[in-house]
Structure formats: C-alpha cells, structure tokens
Design a protein around this motif. Structure first.
Motif, PDB file in Angstrom:
ATOM      1  N   HIS A 129      53.101  46.160 -14.461  1.00 10.35           N
ATOM      2  CA  HIS A 129      54.263  45.184 -14.628  1.00 10.35           C
ATOM      3  C   HIS A 129      53.965  43.919 -13.695  1.00 10.35           C
ATOM      4  CE1 HIS A 129      57.332  48.781 -15.413  1.00 10.35           C
ATOM      5  NE2 HIS A 129      56.448  48.328 -16.047  1.00 10.35           N
ATOM      6  N   VAL A 130      53.555  43.576 -12.704  1.00 15.28           N
ATOM      7  CA  VAL A 130      53.226  42.389 -11.712  1.00 15.28           C
ATOM      8  C   VAL A 130      52.225  41.443 -12.697  1.00 15.28           C
ATOM      9  CG1 VAL A 130      52.264  41.026  -9.196  1.00 15.28           C
ATOM     10  CG2 VAL A 130      54.306  43.826  -9.694  1.00 15.28           C
ATOM     11  N   LEU A 131      51.316  42.345 -12.921  1.00 15.37           N
ATOM     12  CA  LEU A 131      50.315  41.947 -13.440  1.00 15.37           C
ATOM     13  C   LEU A 131      50.616  40.981 -15.088  1.00 15.37           C
ATOM     14  CD1 LEU A 131      47.423  40.436 -14.040  1.00 15.37           C
ATOM     15  CD2 LEU A 131      46.717  42.881 -14.519  1.00 15.37           C
ATOM     16  N   LEU A 132      51.504  41.774 -15.591  1.00 14.87           N
ATOM     17  CA  LEU A 132      52.542  41.588 -16.477  1.00 14.87           C
ATOM     18  C   LEU A 132      52.563  39.745 -16.726  1.00 14.87           C
ATOM     19  CD1 LEU A 132      53.167  44.379 -18.664  1.00 14.87           C
ATOM     20  CD2 LEU A 132      51.413  43.394 -19.836  1.00 14.87           C
ATOM     21  N   ARG A 133      53.950  39.843 -15.568  1.00 16.30           N
ATOM     22  CA  ARG A 133      54.554  39.243 -15.463  1.00 16.30           C
ATOM     23  C   ARG A 133      53.762  38.080 -15.312  1.00 16.30           C
ATOM     24  NH1 ARG A 133      55.946  35.232 -15.365  1.00 16.30           N
ATOM     25  NH2 ARG A 133      58.053  34.013 -14.395  1.00 16.30           N
ATOM     26  N   LEU A 191      59.259  43.691  -8.973  1.00 16.68           N
ATOM     27  CA  LEU A 191      60.115  43.139  -9.803  1.00 16.68           C
ATOM     28  C   LEU A 191      59.163  45.026 -11.328  1.00 16.68           C
ATOM     29  CD1 LEU A 191      59.506  40.635 -12.081  1.00 16.68           C
ATOM     30  CD2 LEU A 191      57.497  41.376 -13.129  1.00 16.68           C
ATOM     31  N   GLN A 192      60.292  44.826 -12.163  1.00 16.76           N
ATOM     32  CA  GLN A 192      59.916  45.624 -13.332  1.00 16.76           C
ATOM     33  C   GLN A 192      60.079  45.356 -14.840  1.00 16.76           C
ATOM     34  OE1 GLN A 192      61.550  49.316 -12.649  1.00 16.76           O
ATOM     35  NE2 GLN A 192      61.609  49.109 -10.919  1.00 16.76           N
ATOM     36  N   LEU A 193      59.608  45.246 -15.888  1.00 15.58           N
ATOM     37  CA  LEU A 193      59.649  45.295 -17.021  1.00 15.58           C
ATOM     38  C   LEU A 193      60.932  46.216 -17.033  1.00 15.58           C
ATOM     39  CD1 LEU A 193      58.501  44.160 -19.385  1.00 15.58           C
ATOM     40  CD2 LEU A 193      56.486  46.385 -19.419  1.00 15.58           C
ATOM     41  N   VAL A 194      61.865  46.074 -17.994  1.00 15.14           N
ATOM     42  CA  VAL A 194      63.275  46.682 -18.542  1.00 15.14           C
ATOM     43  C   VAL A 194      63.795  46.464 -19.562  1.00 15.14           C
ATOM     44  CG1 VAL A 194      64.716  45.866 -16.090  1.00 15.14           C
ATOM     45  CG2 VAL A 194      64.312  44.460 -18.078  1.00 15.14           C
ATOM     46  N   GLU A 195      62.646  45.522 -20.526  1.00 10.67           N
ATOM     47  CA  GLU A 195      62.545  46.033 -21.232  1.00 10.67           C
ATOM     48  C   GLU A 195      60.926  45.595 -22.693  1.00 10.67           C
ATOM     49  OE1 GLU A 195      65.579  44.882 -25.930  1.00 10.67           O
ATOM     50  OE2 GLU A 195      66.256  44.397 -23.600  1.00 10.67           O
ATOM     51  N   LEU A 207      58.280  40.668 -23.727  1.00 11.79           N
ATOM     52  CA  LEU A 207      58.183  41.798 -22.133  1.00 11.79           C
ATOM     53  C   LEU A 207      59.521  41.314 -22.036  1.00 11.79           C
ATOM     54  CD1 LEU A 207      54.873  42.705 -21.582  1.00 11.79           C
ATOM     55  CD2 LEU A 207      56.178  43.513 -22.948  1.00 11.79           C
ATOM     56  N   MET A 208      60.579  41.617 -20.954  1.00  9.34           N
ATOM     57  CA  MET A 208      61.421  41.020 -20.490  1.00  9.34           C
ATOM     58  C   MET A 208      61.741  41.812 -19.082  1.00  9.34           C
ATOM     59  SD  MET A 208      62.432  41.560 -23.586  1.00  9.34           S
ATOM     60  CE  MET A 208      63.429  41.016 -24.757  1.00  9.34           C
ATOM     61  N   PHE A 209      61.404  40.773 -18.168  1.00 13.55           N
ATOM     62  CA  PHE A 209      61.069  41.428 -16.555  1.00 13.55           C
ATOM     63  C   PHE A 209      62.818  41.786 -16.276  1.00 13.55           C
ATOM     64  CE2 PHE A 209      57.581  40.174 -18.242  1.00 13.55           C
ATOM     65  CZ  PHE A 209      56.433  41.086 -17.601  1.00 13.55           C
ATOM     66  N   ARG A 266      60.407  34.862 -22.383  1.00 16.55           N
ATOM     67  CA  ARG A 266      59.307  34.351 -23.380  1.00 16.55           C
ATOM     68  C   ARG A 266      58.401  34.725 -23.638  1.00 16.55           C
ATOM     69  NH1 ARG A 266      60.051  28.194 -20.423  1.00 16.55           N
ATOM     70  NH2 ARG A 266      60.366  27.453 -22.627  1.00 16.55           N
ATOM     71  N   GLY A 267      57.560  35.062 -23.289  1.00 12.25           N
ATOM     72  CA  GLY A 267      56.458  35.244 -23.666  1.00 12.25           C
ATOM     73  C   GLY A 267      56.222  36.757 -24.630  1.00 12.25           C
ATOM     74  N   ILE A 268      55.481  36.120 -26.039  1.00 14.66           N
ATOM     75  CA  ILE A 268      55.004  37.302 -26.797  1.00 14.66           C
ATOM     76  C   ILE A 268      53.624  37.833 -26.292  1.00 14.66           C
ATOM     77  CG2 ILE A 268      54.788  38.099 -28.921  1.00 14.66           C
ATOM     78  CD1 ILE A 268      57.607  36.773 -29.895  1.00 14.66           C
ATOM     79  N   TYR A 269      53.271  39.450 -25.879  1.00 13.00           N
ATOM     80  CA  TYR A 269      51.660  39.521 -25.822  1.00 13.00           C
ATOM     81  C   TYR A 269      51.149  40.073 -26.740  1.00 13.00           C
ATOM     82  CZ  TYR A 269      53.955  38.991 -20.884  1.00 13.00           C
ATOM     83  OH  TYR A 269      54.322  38.668 -19.761  1.00 13.00           O
ATOM     84  N   PRO A 270      50.119  39.349 -27.334  1.00  8.14           N
ATOM     85  CA  PRO A 270      49.193  39.600 -28.324  1.00  8.14           C
ATOM     86  C   PRO A 270      48.659  41.469 -28.365  1.00  8.14           C
ATOM     87  CG  PRO A 270      49.475  37.235 -28.317  1.00  8.14           C
ATOM     88  CD  PRO A 270      49.596  38.305 -26.826  1.00  8.14           C
TER      89      PRO A 270
END
Length: 95
Positions: free
Chosen positions: A31-35, A59-63, A73-75, A81-85
């Motif tokens: 999750h931290v790397l994604l953020r 930090l967690q990915l909540v949705e 992804l919602m943190f 704000r980001g959309i991860y292709p």
C-alpha cells in the motif's frame, strides 16, 4: 495494452494489493508503494521536483474502484486522485 487482471484483492492485514494476471502470475504491491507512486498529476509533479511524499507506514488502501483501463485507489490518508493503469501496476515492483 495489458489486459485487466483476472482477480484483484486487497489485504489490509498485510497492507498489500494482490493482482492475479491472465497468465496465472500473482503480483503483490505494498500500500505504501502504491501511494508513493501515485500517477496523478500532482504526485508526478512532486516526484519530478525530486521530492518524495511522506507516507506513514500505517497507511492503508481502503477502497479499490475498477475504471476499465485500471484502478482508482482510495487511501486512508484521504488521497484518491490517481488512476493506476494496468500497465503501470504491472510495472511496479512487488513484494
């Protein structure tokens, strides 16, 4: 173009997003790397200036919201704000 994974899972306990790709391979992304690697324009501009966002280890990915070509992804810090292709996610280092 990379097709969507066949399975998407989110483990809050392990703090990882799990993607199972069509070839059967699994990818686990913290999750931290994604953020830290958020692809939104604000975060990319931040990284281009040589700065790294400060992300709490808790930090967690909540949705997770599928968007056709990737995931929104919602943190737990409120960032969404980001959309991860799919190709972007496939290119991130896994654990």
């Amino acid at each position: 173009m990379i097709p969507a994974p066949v399975s998407i899972g989110n483990s809050r306990e392990r703090q990882q997003l799990r993607l199972t790709w069509q070839d059967g391979s699994e990818q686990h992304i913290a999750h931290v790397l994604l953020r830290e690697q958020c692809p939104c324009s604000q975060c990319r501009a931040f990284r281009l200036r040589g700065m790294k966002p400060v992300v709490a280890s808790s930090l967690q990915l909540v949705e997770v919201r599928p968007q056709g070509y990737g995931l929104q992804l919602m943190f737990s810090d409120g960032h969404q704000r980001g959309i991860y292709p799919w190709a972007y996610l496939a290119g991130l280092a896994g654990d």
